[in-house]
Design an enzyme around this catalytic site. Structure first.
Site, PDB file in Angstrom:
ATOM      1  N   LYS A 117       0.839  -1.197   0.000  1.00  0.00           N
ATOM      2  CA  LYS A 117       0.000   0.000   0.000  1.00  0.00           C
ATOM      3  C   LYS A 117       0.879   1.254   0.000  1.00  0.00           C
ATOM      4  O   LYS A 117       1.892   1.304   0.704  1.00  0.00           O
ATOM      5  CB  LYS A 117      -0.927   0.014   1.221  1.00  0.00           C
ATOM      6  CG  LYS A 117      -1.836  -1.211   1.303  1.00  0.00           C
ATOM      7  CD  LYS A 117      -2.720  -1.180   2.524  1.00  0.00           C
ATOM      8  CE  LYS A 117      -3.515  -2.472   2.630  1.00  0.00           C
ATOM      9  NZ  LYS A 117      -2.675  -3.606   3.089  1.00  0.00           N
ATOM     10  N   HIS A 177      -3.357   3.756   0.408  1.00  0.00           N
ATOM     11  CA  HIS A 177      -3.721   3.316   1.752  1.00  0.00           C
ATOM     12  C   HIS A 177      -4.842   4.161   2.353  1.00  0.00           C
ATOM     13  O   HIS A 177      -5.777   3.623   2.969  1.00  0.00           O
ATOM     14  CB  HIS A 177      -2.486   3.345   2.658  1.00  0.00           C
ATOM     15  CG  HIS A 177      -2.569   2.416   3.810  1.00  0.00           C
ATOM     16  ND1 HIS A 177      -1.464   1.827   4.390  1.00  0.00           N
ATOM     17  CD2 HIS A 177      -3.614   1.945   4.525  1.00  0.00           C
ATOM     18  CE1 HIS A 177      -1.834   1.043   5.379  1.00  0.00           C
ATOM     19  NE2 HIS A 177      -3.139   1.109   5.483  1.00  0.00           N
ATOM     20  N   GLU A 189      -3.039 -24.247  13.567  1.00  0.00           N
ATOM     21  CA  GLU A 189      -4.411 -24.737  13.486  1.00  0.00           C
ATOM     22  C   GLU A 189      -5.387 -23.619  13.106  1.00  0.00           C
ATOM     23  O   GLU A 189      -6.363 -23.839  12.385  1.00  0.00           O
ATOM     24  CB  GLU A 189      -4.843 -25.384  14.808  1.00  0.00           C
ATOM     25  CG  GLU A 189      -4.819 -24.475  16.026  1.00  0.00           C
ATOM     26  CD  GLU A 189      -3.482 -24.452  16.737  1.00  0.00           C
ATOM     27  OE1 GLU A 189      -3.466 -24.093  17.934  1.00  0.00           O
ATOM     28  OE2 GLU A 189      -2.449 -24.802  16.115  1.00  0.00           O
TER      29      GLU A 189
END
Length: 324
Positions: A78, A111, A275
């Site tokens: 950005k 941005h 996970e």
């Protein structure tokens, strides 16, 4: 493999990516590497995050180890507020590419629609909301002028797709009136407390892909000492989200992410746990009902956590025009 979304220039990008905001420098390279191993192919970064060198190291290791090729990845950065002047746009993009160790960016966003005073790269990088000792100073650079310089980066082969971030509908409409290249993406704060349904519907009708950040609402801002975030009930434990999660044997995080992707919105969650990385990536493996989508929509409070005013420190606030 996550679903691919086609941009208005014909380029396809993953609907689910990995957000690099607030990934600590000391673990960033490994986080990026592990995310690539887990199946992530889009990495959403920015000059202002201050970790692009480490992101580049993670990418380099994954490519060297044969896990991916450069063309398999969608790398995002950005343009920060301090570099809106056309003479500085290419300058800072060269710096970004050097830090990442890449020849081109897949996506470059503007941005914020804010042109701050230029800060030399060797003086302070990234500059954040610092604009010199006199306070928060601006440059008289129209959005259309900065956008034109970004369009030139596409023609030069340094960037493939360009987008906007934190823009309102009126600013987007004004940009569309005079651009040579229509924005491919709009990135906005989006979660059940800030649904922005009308904006999203209109933007998507213009052929612009919407990308959500802070999909978990206040969670991202609690550690930044945001009083608004600290005073807001977490979405992870909200009764409505918990009820829907139980109905699908899913986590509350997956429900929040699926609510977005089922509305054709791209997402960029992050996690430091393997996970959770897999859980987020697999959040599109089930469908919410229309009733469940509506229930989540009804949590809307038009509550925004990412307000630039909150990040400006000390006496500088006194010098900022009140229109912000």
């Amino acid at each position: 493999m996550t679903k691919l979304v086609t941009l208005n220039n014909g380029i396809k990008i993953p609907q689910i990516g990995f957000g690099c905001w607030k990934v600590p420098n000391k673990i960033c390279a490994d986080q990026i590497y592990q995310a690539i191993k887990s199946g992530y192919r889009l990495f959403d970064g920015a000059t202002d995050y201050g970790n692009e060198k480490e992101v580049g190291l993670g990418i380099k290791k994954a490519i060297a180890d044969g896990i991916v090729k450069r063309e398999d990845l969608t790398i995002v950065s950005k343009l920060w507020n301090s570099y809106h002047s056309p003479k500085n746009v290419k300058l800072v993009v060269k710096k970004i590419l050097g830090d990442l160790g890449l020849d081109y960016l897949d996506v470059l966003y503007m941005h914020f629609p804010i042109a701050q005073k230029f800060v030399e790269i060797d003086q302070k990088y990234p500059p954040g909301f610092y604009c010199g000792e006199q306070g928060w100073d601006f440059e008289d650079v129209p959005i259309s002028v900065t956008w034109s310089a970004m369009e030139d980066l596409v023609h030069a082969g340094l960037v493939k797709s360009i987008g906007i971030s934190n823009f309102t509908g009126a600013l987007i409409q004004d940009l569309l009136r005079g651009c040579r290249i229509r924005p491919q993406l709009l990135q906005i704060e989006h979660h059940p407390y800030l649904v922005q349904k009308n904006l999203i519907k209109w933007v998507q009708a213009q052929g612009i892909v919407v990308v959500a950040y802070s999909s978990f609402g206040p969670q991202s801002f609690i550690e930044l000492n945001s009083k608004t975030a600290q005073d807001t009930p977490p979405l992870f434990t909200h009764p409505t989200i918990k009820k829907i999660a139980a109905a699908h044997s899913a986590s509350t995080a997956q429900i929040l992410l699926r609510w977005a992707t089922q509305n054709d919105i791209c997402i960029i969650p992050k996690s430091s746990k393997k996970e959770r990385l897999l859980e987020n990536l697999q959040s599109d493996s089930f469908d919410l009902t229309d009733e469940e989508l509506a229930e989540i929509d009804h949590l809307d409070q038009n509550l925004r956590f990412n307000d630039p005013w909150d990040w400006v420190q000390g006496d500088i606030k006194k010098k900022i025009p009140t229109f912000l």
